[in-house]
Motif scaffolding. Structure first.
Motif, PDB file in Angstrom:
ATOM      1  N   LYS A 350       0.841  -1.199   0.000  1.00 13.15           N
ATOM      2  CA  LYS A 350       0.000   0.000   0.000  1.00 13.15           C
ATOM      3  C   LYS A 350       0.885   1.262   0.000  1.00 13.15           C
ATOM      4  O   LYS A 350       0.669   2.191  -0.775  1.00 13.15           O
ATOM      5  CB  LYS A 350      -0.924  -0.037   1.226  1.00 13.15           C
ATOM      6  N   ARG A 353       2.716   1.638  -3.360  1.00  9.32           N
ATOM      7  CA  ARG A 353       1.774   2.024  -4.419  1.00  9.32           C
ATOM      8  C   ARG A 353       1.474   3.521  -4.308  1.00  9.32           C
ATOM      9  O   ARG A 353       1.521   4.254  -5.291  1.00  9.32           O
ATOM     10  CB  ARG A 353       0.502   1.188  -4.312  1.00  9.32           C
ATOM     11  N   ASP A 354       1.209   3.969  -3.053  1.00 14.52           N
ATOM     12  CA  ASP A 354       0.939   5.403  -2.852  1.00 14.52           C
ATOM     13  C   ASP A 354       2.167   6.249  -3.197  1.00 14.52           C
ATOM     14  O   ASP A 354       2.047   7.436  -3.493  1.00 14.52           O
ATOM     15  CB  ASP A 354       0.528   5.677  -1.392  1.00 14.52           C
ATOM     16  N   PHE A 379       3.998  10.728  -0.056  1.00 17.32           N
ATOM     17  CA  PHE A 379       2.869   9.887   0.366  1.00 17.32           C
ATOM     18  C   PHE A 379       2.542  10.133   1.832  1.00 17.32           C
ATOM     19  O   PHE A 379       3.354  10.698   2.572  1.00 17.32           O
ATOM     20  CB  PHE A 379       3.203   8.396   0.144  1.00 17.32           C
ATOM     21  N   GLU A 380       1.332   9.736   2.192  1.00 23.03           N
ATOM     22  CA  GLU A 380       0.935   9.734   3.610  1.00 23.03           C
ATOM     23  C   GLU A 380       0.569   8.307   3.958  1.00 23.03           C
ATOM     24  O   GLU A 380      -0.103   7.638   3.171  1.00 23.03           O
ATOM     25  CB  GLU A 380      -0.291  10.622   3.824  1.00 23.03           C
ATOM     26  N   CYS A 381       1.024   7.833   5.100  1.00 22.42           N
ATOM     27  CA  CYS A 381       0.721   6.435   5.436  1.00 22.42           C
ATOM     28  C   CYS A 381       0.627   6.260   6.948  1.00 22.42           C
ATOM     29  O   CYS A 381       0.911   7.178   7.702  1.00 22.42           O
ATOM     30  CB  CYS A 381       1.825   5.515   4.895  1.00 22.42           C
ATOM     31  N   CYS A 404       6.832  13.459   3.397  1.00 21.58           N
ATOM     32  CA  CYS A 404       5.953  12.294   3.582  1.00 21.58           C
ATOM     33  C   CYS A 404       5.498  12.252   5.035  1.00 21.58           C
ATOM     34  O   CYS A 404       6.273  12.543   5.951  1.00 21.58           O
ATOM     35  CB  CYS A 404       6.698  11.005   3.242  1.00 21.58           C
TER      36      CYS A 404
END
Ligand code: S3P
Length: 427
Positions: A350, A353-354, A379-381, A404
């Motif tokens: 995930k 992909r982001d 990205f943010e996760c 990020c």
């Protein structure tokens, strides 16, 4: 805690790698059941090994803890006391599974609990062999924490071929076997980390393609006085960062290089990494080296099934490296990754992909289309409260084109409390 990871213009300098979690758990547990007073130095301040210390303390083992120096006065195999409240293993699967083996073997009534993540992890894999040995155990849905151990009769030795390659399961059965008059035999087809057999000096025989390991009451538990070497699994984040960042030159000091832990080195070297081991030496029974790494153009690779157990904790960060290789790489036969602190196959795919990576998820692994010299998209996760996912995401963030955001970044302290300040040291 939320972390904002800014792209790094360079990654340069030296880092002292934090002490090895796997060895520290074992040093604390084995010291406790030895007949020796053991002095352990460089004991990690990380949350997981500290959970082990507090469980052993609750089991009546006298100890003094002064920062990284731990003195444990072993109570012998018959000296543990039933705890008056549940033993809290926190986030630590190693504490949970190894300690269950010891307590079942010693016939100590106890309940083991853990945090939300650990409470979702299956204990079926240790309950089954321990029941074969005659242990009386119960668990939520017969598989999940809390596991309760009833005081039981002396266990029956077994011959057990591991259905999954797991050092935790292997160690659990061997530790229970350490309390039996007759020998328990554990057989592994694909070898996993060998710290338990090495630190206990157990008999190991290679027969054909299988390893046979034996334990019984006749095996004396040796003194565990030692200095804990640096954790290869923590060094792994910098090994990959050093390869994929476009301006990197890092020296990692005091890294444990036990061959049952370092498949990532072989895999990265196969990918063309510029990694050098210098000043190879021994610390106690473990080989140690300083490791130098610098920017390289990586080529793609596939991980062999036999490498999986030996690189299991490093696979999320390896996926980050593969995203920067010149072509398609694969990690397969790794469904065990779905049973870690979180489902690491789903978590890392995930995030990548982001971050703009072309990545395909399978039940047992990943296929990753790499791009050499890439910057990840910002990205943010969330780490999903998993230390290795938090740190793998941070390495991608350092090599990205914008800030990020990582939620639940505090998880890194489970194995590497200074990770975030070490980033500032080398950026
Ligand atoms: C460990 C074994 C591995 C590893 C874990 C530590 C150990 O787990 O993932 O971080 O210290 O024995 P498995 O035995 O479940 O593969």
């Amino acid at each position: 805690m939320q972390k904002n990871v800014e792209p790094a213009s360079q990654l340069k300098g030296e880092l002292i790698i934090p002490p090895d979690k796997s060895i520290a758990h074992r040093a604390a547990m084995f010291s406790s059941i030895s007949d020796h007073t053991c002095l352990i130095s460089n004991f990690p301040s990380a949350r997981d090994p500290r959970s082990t210390l507090s469980c052993m303390h609750q089991l009546g083992v006298p100890m003094t803890v002064e920062q990284d120096k731990v003195e444990i006065i072993g109570v012998g195999r018959d000296g543990l006391k039933a705890p008056s409240s549940p033993l809290d293993c926190g986030n630590s699967g190693t504490t949970y599974r190894l300690l269950t083996g010891i307590l079942a073997g010693a016939g100590i009534s106890a309940e083991l609990i853990g945090d939300a993540s650990l409470s979702r992890r299956t204990m079926k894999r240790i309950i089954e062999p321990l029941r074969k040995m005659g242990a009386a155990l119960s668990a939520r849905d017969d598989a999940f924490p809390p596991v309760k151990i009833e005081k039981s009769m002396p266990l029956i030795p077994i011959r057990y071929e591991l259905p999954v390659a797991s050092a935790q399961v292997k160690s659990c059965v061997l530790l229970a076997g350490l309390f039996g008059e007759d020998r328990t035999e554990v057989i592994e087809r694909i070898p996993s980390r060998d710290h338990t057999e090495k630190m206990l000096g157990l008999e190991v025989k290679q027969r054909g393609d299988k390893r046979h390991i034996y334990a019984s009451l006749k095996d004396e538990v040796p003194s565990q006085s030692m200095r804990i070497p640096g954790d290869f699994s923590s060094a792994a984040f910098w090994l990959v960062a050093g390869c994929i960042h476009t301006d990197a030159e890092l020296t990692l000091r005091g890294v444990g290089i036990n061959p049952s832990r370092t498949a990532l080195l072989d895999i990265l070297k196969r990918m063309g990494a510029d990694i050098r081991l210098i000043d190879e030496r021994s610390e106690g029974k473990e080989p140690v080296a300083d490791i130098q790494v610098q920017t390289t153009n990586l080529i793609p690779t596939e991980v062999f099934a036999t490498e999986i157990p030996n690189a299991i904790d490093e696979l999320p960060i390896l996926a980050v490296a593969m995203a920067c290789a010149d072509g398609k790489s694969a990690i397969r036969n790794a469904s065990e990754l779905r049973h870690k602190e979180t489902d690491r196959i789903s978590a890392i795919s995930k995030i990548l992909r982001d971050a703009g990576v072309d990545i395909q998820e399978f039940e047992d692994g990943l296929e990753i289309q790499g791009e050499p010299g890439r910057s990840f998209s910002r990205f943010e996760c969330t780490s999903e409260d998993d230390h290795r996912i938090a740190m793998a995401a941070a390495v991608a963030g350092l090599c990205s084109d914008g800030d990020c955001i990582i939620d639940q970044a505090e998880a890194a302290a489970v194995s590497y409390p200074d990770f975030w300040s070490d980033i500032e040291r080398v950026r």
